[in-house]
Scaffold this active site. Structure first.
Site, PDB file in Angstrom:
ATOM      1  N   ASP A  72       0.866  -1.178   0.000  1.00 43.00           N
ATOM      2  CA  ASP A  72       0.000   0.000   0.000  1.00 43.00           C
ATOM      3  C   ASP A  72       0.904   1.229   0.000  1.00 43.00           C
ATOM      4  OD1 ASP A  72      -2.776   0.912   0.309  1.00 43.00           O
ATOM      5  OD2 ASP A  72      -2.186   1.630   2.293  1.00 43.00           O
ATOM      6  N   PHE A  85       8.237   1.413  -1.237  1.00 42.98           N
ATOM      7  CA  PHE A  85       9.314   1.639  -0.271  1.00 42.98           C
ATOM      8  C   PHE A  85      10.033   2.980  -0.449  1.00 42.98           C
ATOM      9  CE2 PHE A  85       8.945  -3.038  -0.306  1.00 42.98           C
ATOM     10  CZ  PHE A  85       8.708  -3.248   1.039  1.00 42.98           C
ATOM     11  N   HIS A 194       8.896  -9.331   5.788  1.00 42.86           N
ATOM     12  CA  HIS A 194       8.738  -7.912   5.433  1.00 42.86           C
ATOM     13  C   HIS A 194       9.681  -7.072   6.295  1.00 42.86           C
ATOM     14  CE1 HIS A 194       6.832  -4.014   4.733  1.00 42.86           C
ATOM     15  NE2 HIS A 194       6.279  -4.572   3.686  1.00 42.86           N
TER      16      HIS A 194
END
Length: 230
Positions: A72, A85, A194
């Site tokens: 997102d 990112f 992650h």
């Protein structure tokens, strides 16, 4: 009357138009454009209009060597600019990216710059794709389930369907769900935790950059220069 959609908002970069023409002609995509236009009329939406497809603009279809999937867009002021990112220069480096930088140093000895702009990676063929491409300001996942996931799955499939191989990088459980879209007999996949603070202990020490470069070498492709200009 449907809401007018800004001309530049949903115009795909030239190299992607042909491969995604069938997708953008589907009814859901038109509904998605109307949804985003309505959201922009009533709320602040990130990234700004004209930057939604920055990842596709920066990394043409035939130049993709690595596809890194985020989830997102960043939802705080001035952060999102259309690449997962990454943030623009002058914006504080977010926690997830700080962990990416820590691992980059530990893995390859590359020190982080003082900024969070990953454009140099995109220019070398790293497609920095989020699964959802817009978000309402300060409301994470607020544009989830509106059609973006179907569109970005089509982007992943388009890269998978090419003759040239690529490396798909899936960090975190959300990204790993996309594994069935990949023909692993022709492409390489690098999976891991992650880099968010919640799972950083598992991400740090995973040496993903070495893995990506080894996978590229196995596919007969040159490595990425992961250094970012100061």
């Amino acid at each position: 009357m449907p809401s007018p959609v800004p001309v530049d908002e949903f115009a795909l970069p030239a190299s992607w138009q042909g491969v995604l023409a069938e997708e953008t002609a589907k009814p859901y995509f038109h509904q998605l454009t109307e949804f985003v236009a309505a959201q922009r009329a009533e709320h602040q939406v990130f990234p700004p209009a004209g930057e939604v497809f920055s990842a596709l603009e920066s990394t043409p279809y035939d130049k993709v060597k690595v596809l890194l999937l985020g989830q997102d867009p960043y939802h705080d002021d001035n952060q999102a600019h259309g690449m997962c990112f990454s943030v623009k220069r002058g914006v504080r480096v977010p926690p997830s990216l700080r962990n990416v930088y820590k691992e980059l140093d530990a893995d390859l000895g590359i020190q982080a710059p003082a900024h969070g702009n990953l454009q140099a990676w995109a220019d070398q063929g790293v497609l920095l794709l989020n699964a959802v491409l817009t978000v309402r300001a300060h409301e994470a996942n607020s544009h989830k389930g509106k059609g973006w996931e179907q569109f970005t799955d089509a982007v992943i499939r388009a890269v998978n369907d090419r003759e040239q191989p690529a490396v798909f990088v899936f960090w975190g459980n959300y990204a790993k769900k996309k594994l069935p879209l990949i023909d692993t007999t022709r492409h390489a996949v690098v999976q891991g935790a992650h880099p968010s603070p919640l799972s950083a202990k598992l991400f740090l020490g995973s040496r993903p950059f070495s893995q990506i470069d080894k996978s590229l070498a196995d596919l007969g492709l040159p490595p990425i220069d992961w250094r970012l200009p100061a």
